[in-house]
Design a protein around this motif. Structure first.
Motif, mmCIF file in Angstrom:
data_model
loop_
_atom_site.group_PDB
_atom_site.id
_atom_site.type_symbol
_atom_site.label_atom_id
_atom_site.label_comp_id
_atom_site.label_asym_id
_atom_site.label_seq_id
_atom_site.Cartn_x
_atom_site.Cartn_y
_atom_site.Cartn_z
ATOM 1 N N GLU A 195 7.491 5.719 -6.697
ATOM 2 C CA GLU A 195 6.630 6.900 -6.682
ATOM 3 C C GLU A 195 5.845 6.914 -7.983
ATOM 4 N N ARG A 204 0.811 -1.225 0.000
ATOM 5 C CA ARG A 204 0.000 0.000 0.000
ATOM 6 C C ARG A 204 0.843 1.274 0.000
ATOM 7 N N LYS A 205 2.101 1.172 0.396
ATOM 8 C CA LYS A 205 2.998 2.338 0.427
ATOM 9 C C LYS A 205 3.895 2.395 -0.816
ATOM 10 N N SER A 206 3.569 1.606 -1.829
ATOM 11 C CA SER A 206 4.308 1.547 -3.098
ATOM 12 C C SER A 206 5.738 1.051 -2.946
ATOM 13 N N ARG A 207 5.964 0.179 -1.969
ATOM 14 C CA ARG A 207 7.252 -0.504 -1.840
ATOM 15 C C ARG A 207 7.165 -1.821 -2.586
ATOM 16 N N GLN A 227 11.500 1.746 -2.936
ATOM 17 C CA GLN A 227 10.339 2.623 -2.834
ATOM 18 C C GLN A 227 10.035 3.224 -4.199
#
Length: 124
Positions: free
Chosen positions: A115, A70-73, A113
Motif C-alpha cells: 500500500e 498495477r495492483k501494487s502486488r 500486497q
C-alpha cells in the motif's frame, strides 16, 4: 512541479518498506533515478512509474529492487543489486528502489500486497 512522496506499507506482513519513497513519474525523473545520489538511507526509496527494468550503471551503492504489478502486488524481488548491473521483470508496472537490506528487514516476499500512501510533506 513539487515531488511526491509515499509511505510504503507491506499490508500482507504489516511492515514498512519505506517511510519516504519519492515518485519518479516523469521521463527525466525516471532517467535520472538515483544516479545523483551518494547513498540511500534506511526508510528512503524511489518509486519508478511506469517501469519494468532498471540499470545501476554509474551508481555508487547497492540497492534492493521490488517489482510491482498495477495492483501494487510484488511480482519479483532482487536483493543487493550492485552498481553496473541490469535487472528486469517484463510483467512489472513499477519498481521500488530501496536501500540494500530493506526488503529482508521487512520480510517482504513475492505475492505480498503493498500500500503506497501519499505523504503531505517529505524530503528524500
Amino acid at each position: 512541479m513539487k515531488a511526491k512522496y509515499f509511505r510504503v506499507l507491506n499490508r500482507t506482513r504489516g511492515t514498512i518498506l519505506a517511510e519516504h519513497a519519492q515518485l519518479a513519474g516523469t521521463s527525466s525523473e525516471r532517467i535520472r533515478g538515483l544516479l545523483d545520489r551518494e547513498s540511500l538511507s534506511q526508510g528512503e526509496g524511489l518509486w519508478i512509474v511506469p517501469c519494468e527494468s532498471v540499470h545501476t550503471f554509474g551508481m555508487r551503492f547497492a540497492i534492493d529492487l521490488v517489482y510491482l504489478d498495477r495492483k501494487s502486488r510484488i511480482r519479483k524481488i532482487r536483493h543487493g543489486v550492485k552498481p553496473w548491473r541490469i535487472s528486469a521483470c517484463l510483467i512489472a508496472h513499477s519498481i521500488l528502489e530501496l536501500p540494500a537490506g530493506a526488503v529482508t528487514k521487512s520480510d517482504s516476499c513475492v505475492g505480498d500486497q503493498l500500500e503506497l500512501s501519499q505523504l503531505a510533506d517529505a524530503r528524500l
